[in-house]
Design a protein around this motif. Structure first.
Motif, short mmCIF file in Angstrom:
data_model
loop_
_atom_site.label_atom_id
_atom_site.label_comp_id
_atom_site.label_asym_id
_atom_site.label_seq_id
_atom_site.Cartn_x
_atom_site.Cartn_y
_atom_site.Cartn_z
N THR A 2 -8.80 -91.37 87.60
CA THR A 2 -8.05 -90.93 86.43
C THR A 2 -8.62 -89.62 85.88
OG1 THR A 2 -9.44 -92.33 85.04
CG2 THR A 2 -7.32 -93.24 85.72
N GLN A 3 -7.73 -88.84 85.28
CA GLN A 3 -8.14 -87.58 84.66
C GLN A 3 -8.61 -87.84 83.23
OE1 GLN A 3 -5.49 -84.09 85.84
NE2 GLN A 3 -4.09 -85.80 86.15
N GLN A 4 -9.37 -86.89 82.70
CA GLN A 4 -9.91 -87.02 81.35
C GLN A 4 -9.52 -85.81 80.52
OE1 GLN A 4 -14.16 -87.57 81.74
NE2 GLN A 4 -13.96 -89.53 82.79
N THR A 5 -9.18 -86.06 79.26
CA THR A 5 -8.87 -84.96 78.34
C THR A 5 -10.18 -84.38 77.79
OG1 THR A 5 -8.82 -86.17 76.25
CG2 THR A 5 -6.83 -86.31 77.64
N PRO A 6 -10.13 -83.23 77.15
CA PRO A 6 -11.34 -82.65 76.55
C PRO A 6 -11.95 -83.54 75.45
CG PRO A 6 -9.65 -80.97 76.78
CD PRO A 6 -8.99 -82.28 77.08
N LEU A 7 -11.20 -84.54 74.97
CA LEU A 7 -11.70 -85.42 73.92
C LEU A 7 -12.17 -86.77 74.46
CD1 LEU A 7 -8.97 -84.61 71.27
CD2 LEU A 7 -11.43 -84.27 70.95
N HIS A 8 -12.25 -86.90 75.75
CA HIS A 8 -12.60 -88.19 76.35
C HIS A 8 -13.94 -88.72 75.84
CE1 HIS A 8 -14.04 -91.00 79.51
NE2 HIS A 8 -12.76 -91.32 79.59
N ALA A 9 -14.97 -87.88 75.85
CA ALA A 9 -16.29 -88.32 75.39
C ALA A 9 -16.27 -88.73 73.92
CB ALA A 9 -17.32 -87.21 75.61
N THR A 10 -15.45 -88.04 73.13
CA THR A 10 -15.30 -88.38 71.71
C THR A 10 -14.71 -89.77 71.55
OG1 THR A 10 -15.00 -86.05 71.12
CG2 THR A 10 -14.20 -87.69 69.54
N HIS A 11 -13.70 -90.10 72.34
CA HIS A 11 -13.07 -91.43 72.26
C HIS A 11 -14.05 -92.53 72.66
CE1 HIS A 11 -9.49 -89.18 71.67
NE2 HIS A 11 -9.28 -88.88 72.93
N VAL A 12 -14.76 -92.29 73.75
CA VAL A 12 -15.73 -93.29 74.24
C VAL A 12 -16.82 -93.53 73.21
CG1 VAL A 12 -17.44 -93.79 76.02
CG2 VAL A 12 -15.22 -92.81 76.66
N GLY A 23 -2.07 -91.71 84.83
CA GLY A 23 -3.16 -91.09 85.57
C GLY A 23 -4.26 -90.50 84.72
N TRP A 24 -4.19 -90.75 83.40
CA TRP A 24 -5.19 -90.24 82.46
C TRP A 24 -5.91 -91.41 81.79
CZ3 TRP A 24 -6.09 -84.96 81.40
CH2 TRP A 24 -5.22 -84.09 82.05
N ASP A 25 -7.21 -91.27 81.59
CA ASP A 25 -7.99 -92.29 80.88
C ASP A 25 -7.86 -92.03 79.39
OD1 ASP A 25 -9.64 -94.53 80.87
OD2 ASP A 25 -11.48 -93.36 80.79
N MET A 26 -7.05 -92.85 78.71
CA MET A 26 -6.65 -92.58 77.33
C MET A 26 -6.98 -93.75 76.41
SD MET A 26 -5.31 -89.54 77.45
CE MET A 26 -4.49 -89.44 75.87
N PRO A 27 -7.21 -93.48 75.11
CA PRO A 27 -7.49 -94.56 74.16
C PRO A 27 -6.20 -95.29 73.77
CG PRO A 27 -7.46 -92.45 73.02
CD PRO A 27 -7.30 -92.14 74.48
N VAL A 28 -6.20 -96.61 73.92
CA VAL A 28 -5.04 -97.39 73.50
C VAL A 28 -5.19 -97.81 72.03
CG1 VAL A 28 -5.91 -99.64 74.29
CG2 VAL A 28 -3.44 -99.22 74.15
N ASN A 29 -6.44 -98.02 71.61
CA ASN A 29 -6.73 -98.25 70.19
C ASN A 29 -8.23 -98.13 69.96
OD1 ASN A 29 -8.03 -100.95 70.52
ND2 ASN A 29 -5.97 -101.58 71.10
N TYR A 30 -8.60 -98.06 68.67
CA TYR A 30 -10.01 -97.96 68.28
C TYR A 30 -10.47 -99.23 67.58
CZ TYR A 30 -9.52 -92.98 69.22
OH TYR A 30 -9.30 -91.76 69.82
N GLY A 31 -9.66 -100.25 67.63
CA GLY A 31 -9.94 -101.49 66.93
C GLY A 31 -8.64 -102.20 66.67
N SER A 32 -8.10 -102.03 65.47
CA SER A 32 -6.83 -102.67 65.12
C SER A 32 -5.67 -101.70 65.30
CB SER A 32 -6.86 -103.15 63.66
OG SER A 32 -5.56 -103.53 63.24
N GLN A 33 -4.80 -102.01 66.25
CA GLN A 33 -3.61 -101.19 66.48
C GLN A 33 -2.69 -101.22 65.26
OE1 GLN A 33 -1.62 -101.70 70.30
NE2 GLN A 33 0.37 -101.53 69.30
#
Length: 360
Positions: A2-12, A23-33
């Motif tokens: 999967t590809q990563q956006t410039p904010l990937h490390a920030t999300h992790v 095809g991108w590793d993306m945040p689905v939520n940060y806790g409560s959707q």
């Protein structure tokens, strides 16, 4: 991989739950959707949309090329920064992609296309450029990041976070953009709320995200983005339309411009020949259950199918967009096949929610 956006490390680092999206590793939520959804409806939330692709079309024939490429007509764009939502069709009238076009000048436009179709879109546009011999070049801008800030307080909090943003964008009308140095600020979005979509150099993304967080903008994932756009009645490529579905059948007839009889565009002949064969309407489930995509809908006029469905946090009911037979009308009672059971639903006109208010 999967590809990563410039904010990937920030999300992790923020503990986001990451998923593969187009095809991108993306945040689905940060806790409560649900909380993220409500933050956008009631205050301000932001999304990393850097997986989408910006394209810069430039050249003497840029305007003429776009008039033949998409079903909406860029000729009506005369004010710098003004944007247009459009569908790019194949010869059969199916939707290759839906996109936004920003008018910079008669020889320069910015296009934003979907992540899952980006490579296909670029190949199609390059093919059309070669076939038409248009004097224009297509610049692929993978050097950019995109952040969508949405909600009733989104503009004020963006102004607090980004020096100079208020002066650059306070006079922007909806669907218009301006530049602030190397930041492209567009008053557009995919949530049914006011706000901005910011396009900026990739190396500025993390700092801008941090500044917006400090200003009180809540990071949100793709889960809330989907329920927000569904409530707003906004189509999702791959669900509500694709290469086999005409915009006339997907509730997007308003994006097709037939006014100039002399203008031809790819797919026009098929649209004229076939007309609308279905219509897109909303559904509210009246029994207990959850509406999803690809569920059969039974109406007095025949069968249809849901194209998108989910639980609506704002309405606290299950809702869907559906392609239904012509003749079905808002207020009609229908049934939806959910796991082998026919459950009762009511037909409504989308959107369900806009600017924080329930409309159904």
């Amino acid at each position: 991989m999967t590809q990563q956006t410039p904010l990937h490390a920030t999300h992790v680092a923020a503990g986001a739950r990451m998923v593969d999206f187009a095809g991108w590793d993306m945040p689905v939520n940060y806790g409560s959707q649900i909380e993220e959804h409500h933050a956008v409806r009631r205050d301000a939330g932001m999304f990393d949309v850097s997986h989408m692709l910006a394209l810069d079309l430039e050249g003497a024939d840029a305007k003429a090329f776009l008039r033949g490429l998409i079903a909406n007509d860029v000729a009506k764009l005369v004010e710098p920064g003004k944007a247009l939502y459009a569908c790019m069709l194949n010869e059969q009238g199916g939707v290759i992609d839906d996109l936004i076009v920003y008018f910079l000048s008669d020889t320069a436009y910015r296009l934003v296309v979907n992540a899952g179709t980006a490579d296909k879109d670029v190949a199609w546009m390059q093919q059309r450029l070669a076939a038409t011999g248009a004097a224009a070049t297509l610049g692929v801008r993978r050097d950019l990041a995109m952040i969508a800030v949405q909600g009733p307080n989104a503009r004020a909090k963006t102004w607090a976070a980004i020096p100079g943003a208020e002066a650059a964008s306070t006079a922007l009308k909806v669907f218009q953009a301006a530049t602030l140095g190397d930041i492209f600020i567009a008053r557009t979005g995919y949530t049914g709320e006011d706000g901005f979509e910011l396009t900026l150099p990739a190396d500025k993304a993390a700092g801008t995200w941090a500044a917006l967080t400090a200003a009180g903008v809540k990071p949100c994932g793709l889960g809330a983005r989907d329920t927000l756009r569904l409530e707003a009645g906004m189509a999702l490529y791959g669900n509500d339309m694709d290469e086999t579905v005409s915009p006339l059948d997907a509730g997007l007839a308003w994006t097709v411009d037939f006014k100039d009889e002399n203008r031809d565009f790819v797919g026009k002949a098929a649209l004229v020949a076939n007309g609308a064969r279905q219509q897109a309407l909303g559904l509210i489930l009246e029994d207990k259950g959850i509406l999803r995509s690809h569920q059969k809908v039974f109406t007095a006029q025949g069968e249809g199918e849901t194209s998108s469905g989910s639980f609506s946090p704002t309405l606290e009911k299950s809702i869907a967009l559906a392609r239904l037979p012509l003749g079905v009308a808002a207020g009609d009672a229908v049934e939806v096949d959910i796991r082998g059971k026919r459950l009762k639903a009511r037909v409504v006109k989308a959107p369900f929610v806009r600017n924080g208010k329930a409309l159904v």
